[in-house]
Design a protein around this motif. Structure first.
Motif, PDB file in Angstrom:
ATOM      1  N   HIS A 273       0.809  -1.301   0.071  1.00 39.51           N
ATOM      2  CA  HIS A 273      -0.028   0.003  -0.030  1.00 39.51           C
ATOM      3  C   HIS A 273       0.847   1.304  -0.029  1.00 39.51           C
ATOM      4  O   HIS A 273       0.758   2.112  -0.821  1.00 39.51           O
ATOM      5  N   TYR A 274       2.062   1.182   0.887  1.00 36.13           N
ATOM      6  CA  TYR A 274       2.578   2.449   0.867  1.00 36.13           C
ATOM      7  C   TYR A 274       3.467   2.631  -0.283  1.00 36.13           C
ATOM      8  O   TYR A 274       3.444   3.806  -0.775  1.00 36.13           O
ATOM      9  N   VAL A 277       0.448   3.731  -3.097  1.00 34.44           N
ATOM     10  CA  VAL A 277      -0.441   4.769  -2.931  1.00 34.44           C
ATOM     11  C   VAL A 277       0.509   5.872  -2.362  1.00 34.44           C
ATOM     12  O   VAL A 277       0.163   7.108  -2.577  1.00 34.44           O
ATOM     13  N   GLY A 278       1.465   5.552  -1.510  1.00 30.86           N
ATOM     14  CA  GLY A 278       2.315   6.692  -1.018  1.00 30.86           C
ATOM     15  C   GLY A 278       1.741   7.074   0.412  1.00 30.86           C
ATOM     16  O   GLY A 278       0.541   6.808   0.747  1.00 30.86           O
ATOM     17  N   PRO A 279       2.519   7.886   1.031  1.00 30.92           N
ATOM     18  CA  PRO A 279       2.147   8.387   2.719  1.00 30.92           C
ATOM     19  C   PRO A 279       0.964   9.358   2.529  1.00 30.92           C
ATOM     20  O   PRO A 279       0.799  10.127   1.360  1.00 30.92           O
ATOM     21  N   ASN A 280       0.127   9.475   3.478  1.00 34.59           N
ATOM     22  CA  ASN A 280      -1.094  10.407   3.743  1.00 34.59           C
ATOM     23  C   ASN A 280      -0.332  11.554   4.216  1.00 34.59           C
ATOM     24  O   ASN A 280      -0.411  11.767   5.389  1.00 34.59           O
ATOM     25  N   GLU A 281       0.120  12.729   3.461  1.00 34.61           N
ATOM     26  CA  GLU A 281       0.626  13.700   3.996  1.00 34.61           C
ATOM     27  C   GLU A 281      -0.493  15.080   4.020  1.00 34.61           C
ATOM     28  O   GLU A 281      -1.328  15.158   3.006  1.00 34.61           O
TER      29      GLU A 281
ATOM     30  N   ILE B  96     -10.501   7.273   1.037  1.00 35.93           N
ATOM     31  CA  ILE B  96      -9.469   7.481   1.731  1.00 35.93           C
ATOM     32  C   ILE B  96      -8.428   7.086   1.783  1.00 35.93           C
ATOM     33  O   ILE B  96      -7.200   7.542   1.538  1.00 35.93           O
ATOM     34  N   MET B  97      -8.283   5.521   1.801  1.00 40.17           N
ATOM     35  CA  MET B  97      -7.092   4.840   1.750  1.00 40.17           C
ATOM     36  C   MET B  97      -6.579   4.850   0.402  1.00 40.17           C
ATOM     37  O   MET B  97      -5.439   4.584   0.449  1.00 40.17           O
ATOM     38  N   LEU B  98      -7.313   4.984  -0.841  1.00 37.02           N
ATOM     39  CA  LEU B  98      -6.413   4.999  -1.891  1.00 37.02           C
ATOM     40  C   LEU B  98      -6.256   6.532  -2.435  1.00 37.02           C
ATOM     41  O   LEU B  98      -5.734   6.679  -3.568  1.00 37.02           O
ATOM     42  N   MET B  99      -6.479   7.595  -1.447  1.00 35.47           N
ATOM     43  CA  MET B  99      -6.086   9.012  -1.507  1.00 35.47           C
ATOM     44  C   MET B  99      -6.838   9.686  -2.477  1.00 35.47           C
ATOM     45  O   MET B  99      -6.175  10.351  -3.253  1.00 35.47           O
ATOM     46  N   TRP B 176       1.356   5.846   7.966  1.00 30.08           N
ATOM     47  CA  TRP B 176       1.067   6.238   6.553  1.00 30.08           C
ATOM     48  C   TRP B 176       0.582   7.456   6.735  1.00 30.08           C
ATOM     49  O   TRP B 176       0.757   8.482   6.037  1.00 30.08           O
ATOM     50  N   THR B 177      -0.282   7.801   7.940  1.00 31.18           N
ATOM     51  CA  THR B 177      -0.939   9.180   8.086  1.00 31.18           C
ATOM     52  C   THR B 177       0.078   9.984   8.752  1.00 31.18           C
ATOM     53  O   THR B 177       0.371  10.058  10.063  1.00 31.18           O
TER      54      THR B 177
END
Lengths: 289, 210
Positions: A273-274, A277-281, B96-99, B176-177
């Protein structure tokens, strides 16, 4: 105890093959209950040979003494008075102890590598130096045999005198039995011998005489000749159709390997996933909007 | 509770200390427990001085975990009611998870994923404790029937799996967050972070400071 020279069929908590290229003859102990007089010489011989001394208990008003198996009593005689047929009183005396199952539940349940081994000759032996004292073997056993020692917190049970057998001797209990009720030899021979005894018992009126070598655990390397093979529970609750508990089979055989993969998949999913999708910044000027 | 630097207090020092104590004890319980979970993990018992030591320590570690976790849970209990915003969040969870760009509903102090995690851990740690007592040799196990012990060993293994999986998700979600971990290490988060992830909580905090 240990007899490293014997060949190994299976080791507990081990997923690679055990050293087992050499083949040995399957052995068995045959206990002919119709010949047992309840003298307890086998109990005495067992503690003598194995150097175990149980605590001296108290008389419970019955012949059973000691009353149960323990880390210091690997075999006990269980006495039961029953009226099996037509009000005829019978005194059934069963020498209780490890049955040395071909499919041992204790070994399946054990989480410690090499704490329980099954030799190619059929003997199931506890290796106390590898034992962690968790007691899982107790949950695996359909015969209620293993006992944890209060002294060292290791599990103990009958070894079938694996040390004597490794040196070409018979088990101490078989050696000492004055009536020949305990026989020892290859499993094949013991079955043939039992057939003769059963035919004899049937002639004497025990129509249901038979051999106790239960299939549910793949057969055993300690077998009984029973006068009433149709009702093994008469013999102080000998289990009619012993099987490893389905809960233990599910736990060790299915759930734990599957869940181990599950944990790996969970970690891998996170990494994948990381990197996809990459980090949630958070944009730092977001509050200004 | 905005201060001049634009940081918002997310977790008090007491909660932070409690959380990290639980985390350490949880890791110890996991490593010692996995040793008995499958032969593939048995080598982990070496970290505790071998099989017998791992077996001796694991249940005591478990009792400490129970006490520390329930202390933390008693402080966080109040924030775990499911709201309408949470239900909206659930519908958007995959986005949200897939941004994918979404409008974040008015999430309070915690989102629904965190609330589910809290509830899962609460239930599972209670199950682990109760089943752990039943299988605890040599002190308690001999007092229970063999049928109950067999059920308990299975339930303990399954609950352990669920708990460890939940924690893997928890650790990854925190990593991740970006900006979340500082909330639990240093106690504060940026206002932008709060507004982005927890708009409802952010509004509440800014109202409080004005």
């Amino acid at each position: 105890m240990v007899q490293q020279s014997l060949n190994i069929e299976r080791r507990s908590a081990t997923t690679t093959p055990s050293p087992g290229v050499r083949h040995s003859v399957e052995v068995a102990k045959l206990i002919d209950i119709s010949k047992c007089i309840g003298c307890k010489a086998c109990q005495a011989a067992c503690m003598e040979w194995n150097d175990i001394r149980d605590e001296v208990g108290t008389c419970k008003g019955v012949y059973d003494n000691p009353p149960d198996l323990s880390a210091g009593s690997w075999t006990v005689m269980r006495f039961s008075e029953v009226e099996a047929e037509n009000g005829k009183l019978e005194w059934l005396i069963r020498k209780d102890g490890c049955m040395h199952c071909a499919d041992p539940g204790c070994l399946k349940a054990c989480p410690a590598p090499g704490a329980i081994i099954q030799h190619t000759n059929g003997i199931v032996d506890f290796q106390q130096e590898n034992c962690t004292g968790c007691g899982y073997c107790i949950t695996g056993c359909p015969f209620n045999i293993p006992r944890l020692s209060p002294k060292d917190h290791k599990a103990y049970k009958c070894t079938l005198c694996s040390d004597r057998i490794g040196a070409g001797l018979e088990p101490a209990c078989a050696k000492t039995c004055p009536t020949g009720a305990i026989m020892f030899g290859s499993k094949k021979e013991m079955i043939i011998h039992a057939e003769g005894r059963i035919a004899d018992l049937k002639e004497r009126g025990y129509q249901n005489a038979g051999l106790y070598n239960p299939e549910g655990v793949g057969g055993t390397h300690v077998m009984y000749v029973l006068q009433h093979a149709d009702k093994p529970e008469l013999y102080s609750g000998l289990v009619k159709d012993p099987q490893i508990s389905p809960l233990v089979v599910f736990w060790k055989g299915i759930a734990k390997p599957l869940m181990s993969y599950g944990l790996g998949v969970a970690v891998l999913t996170g990494i994948m996933h990381y990197v996809t999708v990459g980090p949630n910044e958070t944009e730092e000027d977001e509050t200004e909007k | 509770m905005n201060n001049k630097s634009g940081l918002i207090l997310r977790h008090t020092p007491g909660v932070r200390a409690n959380h990290w104590f639980v985390a350490i004890v949880f890791i110890l319980a996991t490593l010692s427990g996995l040793a008995f979970f499958h032969p593939a993990f048995f080598f982990l018992s070496s970290l505790f001085g071998g099989g017998p030591w791992a077996k001796v320590l694991h249940p005591f570690i478990g009792v400490i975990l129970l006490a520390a976790f329930f202390m933390l849970a008693s402080k966080e209990w109040q924030y775990n009611r499911v709201t309408d915003a949470d239900r909206q969040w659930q519908k958007q969870a995959l986005d949200i998870m897939l941004m994918r760009p979404v409008k974040m509903p008015d999430i309070g102090r915690y989102n629904l994923g965190q609330k589910y995690l809290f509830r899962t851990l609460l239930l599972m740690i209670a199950v682990l404790f109760l089943t752990g007592i039943v299988i605890w040799q040599p002190y308690f196990a001999p007092r229970f029937s063999i049928g109950l012990v067999r059920l308990a060993v299975v339930a303990h293994g399954v609950a352990g799996f669920v708990t460890i999986t939940a924690i893997i998700v928890h650790i990854y979600a925190a990593y991740w967050t970006r900006g979340a971990i500082r909330g639990m290490t240093r106690g504060t988060v940026t206002a932008a972070w709060a507004k982005h992830h927890y708009p409802g909580w952010y509004k509440e905090m800014s109202r409080g400071s004005k």
